[in-house]
Write a protein that holds these residues in place. Sequence first.
Motif, short mmCIF file in Angstrom:
data_model
loop_
_atom_site.label_atom_id
_atom_site.label_comp_id
_atom_site.label_asym_id
_atom_site.label_seq_id
_atom_site.Cartn_x
_atom_site.Cartn_y
_atom_site.Cartn_z
N PRO A 160 3.02 0.50 -12.69
CA PRO A 160 2.66 0.18 -11.31
C PRO A 160 2.00 -1.18 -11.14
O PRO A 160 1.74 -1.61 -10.01
CB PRO A 160 1.69 1.30 -10.94
N SER A 161 1.68 -1.85 -12.25
CA SER A 161 1.00 -3.15 -12.21
C SER A 161 1.98 -4.27 -12.53
O SER A 161 3.14 -4.04 -12.87
CB SER A 161 -0.16 -3.16 -13.22
N TRP A 168 7.75 -8.59 -12.02
CA TRP A 168 7.66 -7.44 -11.11
C TRP A 168 6.26 -7.37 -10.52
O TRP A 168 5.27 -7.37 -11.25
CB TRP A 168 7.99 -6.16 -11.87
N ARG A 204 10.51 2.28 -7.82
CA ARG A 204 9.63 2.56 -8.95
C ARG A 204 10.05 1.74 -10.16
O ARG A 204 11.21 1.33 -10.29
CB ARG A 204 9.61 4.04 -9.29
N GLN A 229 6.23 0.09 -3.31
CA GLN A 229 7.45 -0.40 -3.95
C GLN A 229 7.11 -1.56 -4.88
O GLN A 229 5.99 -2.08 -4.89
CB GLN A 229 8.46 -0.85 -2.89
N MET A 230 8.10 -1.97 -5.67
CA MET A 230 7.93 -3.10 -6.59
C MET A 230 8.92 -4.19 -6.22
O MET A 230 10.11 -3.93 -5.99
CB MET A 230 8.17 -2.67 -8.04
N THR A 265 -2.79 -6.35 -9.22
CA THR A 265 -2.21 -5.68 -8.07
C THR A 265 -1.29 -6.57 -7.25
O THR A 265 -0.47 -6.07 -6.47
CB THR A 265 -3.31 -5.16 -7.14
N PRO A 283 3.66 -5.46 -7.57
CA PRO A 283 3.46 -4.32 -6.65
C PRO A 283 3.32 -4.82 -5.21
O PRO A 283 2.50 -5.70 -4.92
CB PRO A 283 2.15 -3.70 -7.13
N GLN A 312 1.98 -5.00 -1.66
CA GLN A 312 0.67 -4.61 -1.11
C GLN A 312 0.67 -4.45 0.40
O GLN A 312 -0.13 -3.69 0.94
CB GLN A 312 -0.36 -5.68 -1.49
#
Length: 308
Positions: free
Chosen positions: A230-231, A182, A226, A79-80, A165, A184, A186
Amino acid sequence: MTRHRLDPTPATTNDVYSRDHAPVLTVEAGDEVVVGSLDASGHLERQRTPGEVRPRLFPQARGHALTGPVAVRGARPGQMLGVTFVDLRPGEWGWTVAGGRETPVTTRLGLADVPPAWLLWEIDVDAGVATESRGLSVPTAPFLGLTGVAPAEPGEHSTTPPRTTAGGNVDCRELVAGSTLWLPVQVDDALLYLGDGHAAQGDGEVGGTAIECPMTTEVRIDLVDRRPLPSVHAETPAGRITFGFDADLDVATGDALDAMVTWLAALLDVDRATALAFASAVVDLRVTQVANQTWGVHALLPTGALGL
């Protein structure tokens, strides 16, 4: 939506990241948190003269004095996490230091072995001005140099290098009030750290520090499944921003541009080559920072460019 308050104390402050840190606060997505943070060095008392040694929370700090981690209930890897900066209010004083330690910049300029040069600033928060002890003033534009989540890897991790990341020590001066960063997720519950307040900074943070200061930051925490990328990326008053971080400045530049081309292609519904052509007309590439062992570059798509 619940509003929380989190003050910097020995129990709520860390100088490394770790997925094993116990949360100092748990929030729900949509909640707001007013977060107090010490300056990057964790001073417990203000300096009275430039460079004066004053008590610190961590006498032998391993990294920045960060408030957190804050757990976001239900956050899961993949998820973000959205961190929206609602308001940032610096403390009444700050400091800057340059030279006196070996970095690529100080080595290039012949300043690695000289005594460090210290500046001491008085900050008029309401007027938006910081005045150095010599009487020179700069306008303030406060932001947090460091907003990041715990890395997935076990153990303790330095707060110094930024990570695509997990965010962290990004030091992007565009992340002022009204911005959303935003990140990601971890690890479960995200484990968010905030700190490294800057009252003002130039692109690059060329001397290694900005106007380092305590900060009171109001943030809103959001969680989505989403995003276009993704970064780490951001939406700011200045525009959409993508980042690249690497020991090689060329690689950092390429990564920032790669992410921007991907985002722009999605926004315009065009192929990547066409997106690159549009980027060449409107996107700015800027050196975010040269201070953190890992070079930073950000690509900025200005607000309103191409009607976006």
